[in-house]
Enzyme design. Structure first.
Site, PDB file in Angstrom:
ATOM      1  N   HIS A   1     -12.849  -0.632  -2.792  1.00  0.00           N
ATOM      2  CA  HIS A   1     -11.493  -1.192  -2.109  1.00  0.00           C
ATOM      3  C   HIS A   1     -11.515  -0.019  -0.900  1.00  0.00           C
ATOM      4  O   HIS A   1     -11.539   1.141  -1.049  1.00  0.00           O
ATOM      5  CB  HIS A   1     -10.298  -1.474  -2.594  1.00  0.00           C
ATOM      6  CG  HIS A   1      -9.710  -0.145  -3.146  1.00  0.00           C
ATOM      7  ND1 HIS A   1      -8.652   0.562  -2.431  1.00  0.00           N
ATOM      8  CD2 HIS A   1      -9.560   0.263  -4.369  1.00  0.00           C
ATOM      9  CE1 HIS A   1      -8.160   1.398  -3.177  1.00  0.00           C
ATOM     10  NE2 HIS A   1      -8.497   1.261  -4.484  1.00  0.00           N
TER      11      HIS A   1
ATOM     12  N   ASP B   1      -9.270   7.568  -4.188  1.00  0.00           N
ATOM     13  CA  ASP B   1      -8.632   6.282  -4.485  1.00  0.00           C
ATOM     14  C   ASP B   1      -8.747   5.522  -3.140  1.00  0.00           C
ATOM     15  O   ASP B   1      -7.741   5.185  -2.402  1.00  0.00           O
ATOM     16  CB  ASP B   1      -7.191   6.289  -4.736  1.00  0.00           C
ATOM     17  CG  ASP B   1      -6.774   4.953  -5.108  1.00  0.00           C
ATOM     18  OD1 ASP B   1      -7.523   3.968  -5.326  1.00  0.00           O
ATOM     19  OD2 ASP B   1      -5.386   4.846  -5.335  1.00  0.00           O
TER      20      ASP B   1
ATOM     21  N   GLU C   1      -6.479  -3.629  -2.229  1.00  0.00           N
ATOM     22  CA  GLU C   1      -6.483  -3.331  -3.455  1.00  0.00           C
ATOM     23  C   GLU C   1      -4.975  -2.929  -4.196  1.00  0.00           C
ATOM     24  O   GLU C   1      -4.432  -3.054  -4.918  1.00  0.00           O
ATOM     25  CB  GLU C   1      -7.563  -2.510  -3.961  1.00  0.00           C
ATOM     26  CG  GLU C   1      -7.478  -2.390  -5.629  1.00  0.00           C
ATOM     27  CD  GLU C   1      -6.804  -1.197  -6.138  1.00  0.00           C
ATOM     28  OE1 GLU C   1      -6.460  -1.149  -7.220  1.00  0.00           O
ATOM     29  OE2 GLU C   1      -6.291  -0.181  -5.287  1.00  0.00           O
ATOM     30  N   GLU C   2      -4.370  -2.000  -3.192  1.00  0.00           N
ATOM     31  CA  GLU C   2      -3.133  -1.246  -3.361  1.00  0.00           C
ATOM     32  C   GLU C   2      -2.076  -2.014  -3.321  1.00  0.00           C
ATOM     33  O   GLU C   2      -0.867  -1.617  -3.797  1.00  0.00           O
ATOM     34  CB  GLU C   2      -3.053  -0.090  -2.160  1.00  0.00           C
ATOM     35  CG  GLU C   2      -4.197   0.971  -2.332  1.00  0.00           C
ATOM     36  CD  GLU C   2      -4.076   1.815  -3.534  1.00  0.00           C
ATOM     37  OE1 GLU C   2      -3.501   1.371  -4.379  1.00  0.00           O
ATOM     38  OE2 GLU C   2      -4.921   2.626  -3.396  1.00  0.00           O
TER      39      GLU C   2
ATOM     40  N   GLU D   1     -13.339   3.013  -8.757  1.00  0.00           N
ATOM     41  CA  GLU D   1     -11.712   3.240  -8.596  1.00  0.00           C
ATOM     42  C   GLU D   1     -11.442   4.669  -8.581  1.00  0.00           C
ATOM     43  O   GLU D   1     -12.280   5.603  -9.056  1.00  0.00           O
ATOM     44  CB  GLU D   1     -10.996   2.514  -9.677  1.00  0.00           C
ATOM     45  CG  GLU D   1     -10.258   1.180  -9.109  1.00  0.00           C
ATOM     46  CD  GLU D   1      -9.179   1.551  -8.299  1.00  0.00           C
ATOM     47  OE1 GLU D   1      -8.820   2.734  -7.828  1.00  0.00           O
ATOM     48  OE2 GLU D   1      -8.615   0.651  -7.368  1.00  0.00           O
TER      49      GLU D   1
END
EC number: 3.4.-.-
Length: 987
Positions: A167, A179, A213-214, A239
């Site tokens: 992501h 991340d 995604e978050e 990830e």
């Protein structure tokens, strides 16, 4: 003449035991520590098809600013990604170069998905999300050559492909280097690699750059609506749940797909982490749960996992990671993906399913773990179960048969305190039972004390593990070893026994057998493989125990020993009797001539208790002296022990300690890194300390059979280590610049009355100390209460804060990141931040239509004061997907709205229940109330959110700030709907 024990440098004597056991433990623990904390170096020259320098530059470009979904920086990252993908595509070699590599040039398709949207329900929350994903499809040489996705509703033909997912959004308070920046640049390099001659895939490869995604894993969810979602059968998810170090295999779906990961040059991970996810011990989630759990793909979850303190903070940047970490994930992804796209079997293909998941077939549950970060073991859980059941039966039977043979050979000295001698017509002491009851004290006292230390540290200084986990480990280890040595020495001094070793192994065999039973039950009933190390622990313990039993064959038979002992005692016994008889005659003679001083009582009638005791003591002392005539007997141990082998202890150590350390130390380090800094999120701190205390016992229990032979030097040194580390752990401050405490920030603005309240949420008492040390909060009354973040209970402290500058003045509705400085001029609070209207689309209906819009945002909510929503739909959305509908029986209390465009107006039809299930008699049932909330997350200019800037500027250096919720700013307006105005409800 030198004794056997003096000639043997490996004998079971104090100095060899102390030196060799210590050396073995250090020789294994130190390399494992180095491997855990040091990432394998990146190659100086990039391998064919990859460019590490380019990847590192891409990471720096990607992490220039915070880029959450609801930010203008996110749009820039997306545009940059499309440019990079196009550049890689344009640089694809010519067809001739592929021919030289005996390959066909693969077709490449880039999908700029600005169409897919998804409405889903997760318990009490409904979500509408518009995706902005980017997909790259590299057609495999064995894929169907037709563009099947161009025909609506058409299913893919042929074998399934491989998906690699990362992501490109970050959180609003982190730059997203790990991340998930490293994952994104890894995906770019994978596109480059598989477009290089010599690496063309056989199965098709889909590289997904998902956005969102978050926030509820929205990007992976909306990917399900793209036609390519039906093509891939296996996946690799990249990830970041830490901020550097090694990338670990978090979890995998089955054995077959995990075998692809085993091809990695530096594999890292354990199936225990997967079990932690399954049982809810690890609360955070990744796209894996969508891809595997909802879409039905079979795959792997690879992620960074430490340090947790930098996760979702401004230290998740390129400065705090390294090109070595980038290479670790990239090399893992290349090896795993290459193995998956090269697989031409049917093991990842199955029959079409009725539940809408992809036909990926079915795999077998796996057991997997790395060895020294260089090798990887993977096998089926069924294999472990079969081996476990076999060993549970064979091991005790083997010891039982050995014991029977020893008994028939008259060499079973165990559990025998004495044996009958026909020569003396008396019982001769063997002292074979000595040491049997020692182990329960030997294991329970050190372990009980370390558990007590865990509770004490939790009570006095609960967060010390956050920055000083190795100080905690040192305290536990030193206390445990010292106490184990002390207890064993006291016991051995009081009752010396050559059977200390065999009895300790026997007790450990029973204990590990019991643990093995528990693990085997869980393997069969729950499918949990995390107890695999107990199998190896038990196997080593069994072999060591069996060796101790086999040693007994070196002993003389009990009858032979008793006969020899009786013969050696016979002359001295007769002499004693003659001497006693002579004494009696002398006494009689003396009694014949009494004098004035003679006792009035006759001599032969004197009390004889003292004489009886003296004779008994003399006999026992005489027995021991006779037994100790063998120079090979150690100190005051049993006389028959001199013939026992003196080198087998080392064989037992080699069988047990190395395997146990190789398996448990990595688990201990992995779990310590993963859990030591989760207390700031609200996780129970006692858990990490209990974990350390129990793991200490498991790690050093193999020392117990030998620890009574230790010299005093090491235990006394460890006593001082324990005292020093205990004092440190109780009084040291738990946070530091490199291991900061995370506090969660949120600012709420009531647009109806202009009240602006900022809050910090975290662990007491630190959160209140930081909050009311801020300039704007100074002098305000403390306002702290308890709240929940997920399932974690934390303290929230609030203060009246200056207004944020997230919405421009005037008629301008949105700004780009380049023009964000104009927001600093917006000083007036305007209710136009949010605009909404409520109407009734159908007269006789329980449905209400909301039209909601927010300025300079693409995320708003409809919040209800109770669970009164039964259903909802967004005008213009796609048809509902039953795979994503998981409503609560009590209804919904919140609807999340996400748009790919700025200043969007959502039109939402909402159905309400007749009565709110959460209402009480004190609530007015004649109306439905709630708030329309919009969120702002753009935080790339100083001055946009003054309260957040103040927290960053004036907080201590040991504090890090991160987001509390989806947005940093929540502006809201209240609404009320009269139930009587709803046709169906008012009738």
């Amino acid at each position: 003449m030198a004794t056997r024990k003096a000639r043997n440098p490996l004998a079971f004597m104090p100095w060899p035991v102390t030196i060799l056991t210590t050396a073995m433990y250090l020789a294994l623990i130190i390399p494992l520590l180095v491997i855990h904390h040091n990432v394998p170096p990146a190659p100086r020259t990039s391998p064919n098809g990859l460019n590490l320098t380019e990847a590192w530059q891409d990471l720096q470009s990607l992490t220039k600013g915070f880029h959450p979904y609801n930010s203008h920086q996110n749009d820039e990252v997306r545009s940059w990604l499309l440019e990079r993908i196009d550049a890689i595509k344009q640089s694809t070699p010519s067809t001739e170069e592929y021919r030289d590599a005996k390959e066909e040039k693969p077709d490449v398709f880039v999908f700029d998905d600005l169409v897919s949207n998804l409405t889903f329900i997760d318990k009490s929350v409904g979500v509408y999300f518009e995706g902005t994903n980017i997909l790259v499809y590299i057609r495999g040489s064995e894929d169907n050559k037709q563009n099947w996705w161009e025909t609506p509703g058409r299913a893919p033909v042929g074998k399934g492909g491989v998906l690699v997912n990362a992501h490109y959004d970050s959180v609003s308070t982190g730059y997203g280097a790990t991340d998930d920046g490293v994952g994104v640049v890894t995906c770019l390099q994978l596109v480059k690699y598989f477009l290089t001659p010599g690496h063309a895939p056989r199965r098709g490869l889909v590289v997904l750059f998902n956005n969102g995604e978050e926030d509820y894993l929205n990007g992976a969810r909306v990917y399900s609506q793209h036609p390519m979602a039906r093509f891939a059968h296996t996946f690799l998810n990249l990830e970041g749940a830490g901020a550097g170090g090694r990338a670990t295999l978090f979890r995998s779906s089955d054995t077959e797909v995990t075998q692809a990961y085993a091809k990695s040059e530096h594999p890292f991970g354990s199936v225990l982490s997967a079990n932690g996810f399954e049982k809810g011990l690890i609360s955070s989630q990744t796209d894996y749960v969508v891809l595997e759990g909802i879409l039905g793909l079979r795959g792997l979850d690879v992620a960074f996992f430490e340090p947790r303190a930098r996760y979702h903070t401004d230290q998740d940047d390129a400065r705090h990671t390294s090109i070595d970490s980038l290479w670790h994930m990239l090399s893992t992804a290349v090896a795993t993906t290459e193995e998956l796209v090269s697989d031409t079997t049917d093991r990842f293909d199955g029959h079409i399913r009725d539940d809408g998941t992809v036909p990926s077939g079915s795999g077998t549950r796996a057991v997997w773990f790395d060895l020294f970060g260089s090798a990887f073991a993977v096998f089926r859980l069924h294999t472990l179960f079969a081996l476990s059941v076999t060993l549970l039966i064979v091991a005790p039977l083997t010891l039982l048969v050995t014991s029977v043979i020893l008994s028939r050979a008259d060499k079973m000295y165990l559990f025998r305190s004495s044996v009958y001698s026909e020569i003396n017509d008396d019982y001769i002491p063997l002292r074979g039972l000595r040491g049997f009851f020692r182990f329960p004290f030997l294991i329970s006292i050190p372990t009980g004390v370390t558990v007590g230390l865990a509770y004490m540290v939790t009570k006095v200084n609960p967060f010390i593990a956050h920055s000083s986990s190795y100080a905690v480990w040192s305290m536990m280890i030193s206390a445990w070893i010292f106490l184990a040595w002390f207890v064993s020495r006291v016991a051995n001094s009081a009752r010396p026994s050559a059977f200390h070793r065999v009895y300790t192994w026997t007790w450990m065999f029973v204990l590990t057998w019991s643990l093995m039973v528990v693990c085997t039950v869980y393997e069969h009933e729950e499918g949990l493989a995390g107890g695999y190390f107990i199998f190896f622990y038990f196997a080593g313990t069994f072999l060591a125990t069996w060796i101790s039993y086999l040693e007994l064959f070196a002993l003389p038979t009990k009858s032979e020993y008793v006969g020899r002992l009786a013969e050696s005692r016979r002359p001295s016994t007769q002499g004693s009797r003659l001497a006693a008889s002579g004494d009696e005659h002398q006494d009689d003679a003396a009694e014949e001539d009494p004098t004035e001083s003679t006792s009035l009582l006759h001599g032969r009638h004197r009390p004889t208790f003292a004489n009886y005791v003296r004779v008994g003591v003399d006999r026992a002392s005489q027995d021991e002296e006779e037994e100790e005539e063998d120079p090979n007997v150690y100190e005051h141990e049993q006389g028959w022990s001199g013939v026992l082998p003196r080198w087998t202890w080392l064989l037992q150590l080699l069988i047990t300690a190395p395997v146990i350390l190789m398996l448990i130390v990595p688990l201990a380090l992995l779990t310590t890194s993963a859990l030591s800094q989760t207390g700031q999120d609200g996780s129970p701190q006692l858990l990490i300390y209990l974990f350390i205390s129990c793991l200490t016992a498991l790690l050093f229990a193999p020392m117990l059979p030998f620890i009574h032979r230790y010299t005093y030097h090491l235990p006394i040194f460890l006593l001082f280590v324990f005292i020093g580390t205990m004092i440190y752990n109780l009084v040291a401050f738990p946070f530091a610049d490199s291991n900061r405490l995370k506090l969660f920030f949120l600012q709420e603005v009531d647009l109806d009355n202009g009240i602006s309240t900022a809050s910090l949420t975290g662990m007491p008492p630190f959160v209140s100390d930081v909050t009311y040390g801020l300039p704007s909060a100074a002098g305000q009354n403390e306002s702290c209460d308890w709240t929940f973040r997920g399932k974690r209970k934390l303290q929230r402290c609030s203060w009246s804060a200056p207004l944020p500058h997230v919405v421009p003045d005037g008629d301008s509705l949105s700004v780009s990141s380049e023009d964000a400085d104009s927001l600093l001029d917006a000083t007036e609070l305007s209710p136009d931040w949010i605009s909404f209207s409520i109407s009734h689309p159908q007269r006789d209906s329980s449905s209400v239509r909301f039209e909601v819009s927010g300025q300079n945002t693409r995320n708003c909510r409809i919040n209800m004061d109770g669970n009164s929503i039964t259903n909802f739909s967004v005008i213009g959305s796609s048809a509902p997907d039953h795979r994503f509908l998981n409503p609560s029986p009590d209804g919904l209390n919140r609807i999340q709205l996400w748009s790919r465009t700025w200043d969007n107006k959502w039109t939402v039809d909402v159905d309400f229940s007749k009565h709110d299930s959460s209402e009480t008699d004190e609530v007015d049932e004649s109306s439905i109330t709630g708030r329309i909330t919009c969120l702002w997350s753009d935080n790339n200019r100083v001055g946009l959110i003054p309260a957040l800037d103040e927290v960053r500027q004036f907080s201590p250096a040991w504090v890090a700030v991160t987001k509390f919720s989806d947005g940093l700013i929540e502006g809201s307006r209240a609404f009320e709907i009269k139930r009587s105005s709803l046709g169906a409800l008012g009738s």
